[in-house]
Scaffold this active site. Sequence first.
Site, PDB file in Angstrom:
ATOM      1  N   ALA A  30      34.580 -19.958 -36.929  1.00 36.35           N
ATOM      2  CA  ALA A  30      35.858 -20.648 -36.881  1.00 36.35           C
ATOM      3  C   ALA A  30      35.980 -21.377 -35.561  1.00 36.35           C
ATOM      4  O   ALA A  30      35.442 -20.958 -34.540  1.00 36.35           O
ATOM      5  CB  ALA A  30      37.014 -19.654 -37.051  1.00 36.35           C
ATOM      6  N   ASP A 144      31.794 -34.321 -24.497  1.00 35.94           N
ATOM      7  CA  ASP A 144      31.568 -32.886 -24.281  1.00 35.94           C
ATOM      8  C   ASP A 144      30.084 -32.550 -24.408  1.00 35.94           C
ATOM      9  O   ASP A 144      29.712 -31.578 -25.049  1.00 35.94           O
ATOM     10  CB  ASP A 144      32.388 -32.053 -25.261  1.00 35.94           C
TER      11      ASP A 144
END
Length: 796
Positions: A30, A144
């Site tokens: 998740a 990122d």
Amino acid sequence: MWAGRAVFDILEPEDPRQVGRYRIVARIGAGGMGQVYLGRSPGGRPVALKVVRPELARDGEFRRRFAREVTAARRVNGAFTAGVVDADPEGSPAWLATVYVSGVSLGEAVSGHGPWAAGPVLALGAGLAEALEAIHAAGVVHRDLKPSNVLLASDGPRVIDFGISTASEASALTHTGMTIGTPGFMSPEQLTGGSIGPASDVFALGAVLAYTAAGVGPFGSGTPHALHFRAVYEQPDLGALPPGLREIVAACLAKEPDRRPTVADLLHRMAAPAGAEAAEATLSLTASDWMPDPVNRLVLARTATALPRAPGRIPDPAPPAAPTPTAPDVPAVPPGPTSDAVPAPPAPPGISSSPTAPAGADPATAGPRMDEAPTRTADHPAGGGIGRSEPAHEPADPEPLVHSYPAGTPPPMTRRGALLALTGTALAAGAVVAVWKTSDGGSGSVGSPSAVGSSARRPVRTTPPPHRNPGEQIWAFTSGGEVHTSATVANGMVYFGSNDQSVYAVDAATGKQRWAVPTGNVVYSTPAVANGVLYVGTADNGLWALDAATGKKRWTFHTESLVNSSPALAAGVLYIGCDDERLYAVDAETGKQRWNFRCKKDGMVDEAPVVVNGTVYFGSDDNSLYALDATTGKKRWAFTTGDSVDLRPVVAGGRVYASSDRLYAVDAATGKQHWALTGQKYKIPGAGYRHFGAPTVAGGVVYVGDEIQYVFALDAATGKKRWTFDTGNSVLSAPTVAGGVVYVGSDAKNLYALDAVSGKKRWAFPTDAEVQVSPRVSGGVVYVGSNDYKVYAIQT
């Protein structure tokens, strides 16, 4: 984000069983956007499928931005990135599917096995720079880039989690309260609210390379606040980096964005030779030995257990297997129904591993550097999934639910496949983007669950392998005809075609036949293997898809003439030429045609195309070199030569290199000629307007043979000769470059190993007939076919 995850978990009652056309079979983990599942397409292909959280899906602005990001991500298609498989931003819930990828994160590799030497770091940097070039060309900024967002594969690195935002929409992401970036890898402008663009990714690239070479980021460790302050106001600590690498990294980490090099500049600097070490660093990333040996074996170790295929079933742990003599290609699939199981062979010659770093140890001091020669083989470290073993200052990725194992039971390994077309997986915070890195049939990413127990790992002790000298034969397999196709090494097997009208699968460790499939005519097409499927052109007017484990036919695509071309696979599409004057794009899963392009009259397409940055490049017998849009098949440009272009081109550094009456260097974007050379340029006996063989480009050098007797090394930018090697007969074999060595065959009945820098012969392996195909190097072994009906495995 979810490629290479170590552990799956069974579905909960509230989890969906079907999303779009995909069947959900297991949980992966998740994240901030929602739950990620392992799904299966109707044809059985594994996908990573992310279902957006309901509260986000109800946000109209989020849906609009999500749709824009998916659209932008579809345009990304480079050597180390690819595109989205499927998505429904307007669905209830919104979701996105990507091809599932097993792999090892850079963070895990460095944390577990220590920092890398300069050569592999530069090779890594070249691959990452090329990935960023493709991402930026689509108008996307990663924002990122960090060690856990870099997957390591035997054929090069893969950048994942790109597609967070286009530069012009960067501020929109903060609307949802999401924080983009990782302390220690974020650029000063990200931290101070400045304009974010491609230069921000260059800064992060410099930090990633520094981490890889030193085992710690350039701004040390500590709290996020401390790391942010150092990144903005203090100079990076690069004292542990060797001088050549230090200069490149320092340029990337300049505080002002306009003082940093562009990605194109970085590609040139990391690919340009600067002594033997730098030249070796940037040689072909498609060779299996571009990574340090222990990391190479770690990548292979993730290939022993199949992905779950049905809900509620987690694969049983696989028994530990010793490295094979063809690492990184551990057998990927069980033997076929008529084959006996093959025991794991002993470790390959010259392979050793550094001890696994203890949990919590500083990677910079936990073990030897990758250029040293430790003597033990270690099990893979704790943290088998991406982002598990990052530096203390980098937040770990969300942990998936863990399937536990009895004490003392080795954790399951995953199966990671070989890929000829280039791929990866991407799931990002603002948008989730897929990188098409295919894995072999049923392969998965079940690995050591770091959350289940002790950090202690027992070393795997193996019987020392027999010592072999470079150039020494390991085995030879005899087919029923001349071998005019290069071998493909994947799944622990060597695949090739023969003039005896068959396609073969041979055990890479032992040379024993696994299966053979008759095609009804000679086979000149080199197979492509991905997702457990082998694709090969046949002279019975078709493209075949065979099960890579058993040879069983899955589908056939029919053409109007012979298919001698080798297929190229990119983003789930096969591109293959035909003697019916067409280039075809065929869906790899279904075998259905997407489009075809018709060349001019007599324009047979005999050799493999190349797919780079969403463009298909190929040659034709109509005296043309073509560039087509990979999605639509529309012509972008055509370059006219003085004779047929019947060998595969190569794309590197923004140029296409192709052989015809001359050796041409053509601009990849425009089709404009940079230079063209004939043999007269080299002032050697017999030099004239001769044909060259298929070129290979590595480290800013073009390596190519000719029809007379020579191998050349030429400057890729200018065509200026660096060295010449006389084989004594025609050189129709395309050179293969790996580990600072050029491997090339000749009609002089030899396979040669030449020093890539000097051109001096290291060794020559004699065969009983001409060697006219390109060698393949994998795990310290070179595989090559010959007109003496044999395929050889030779120690590098």
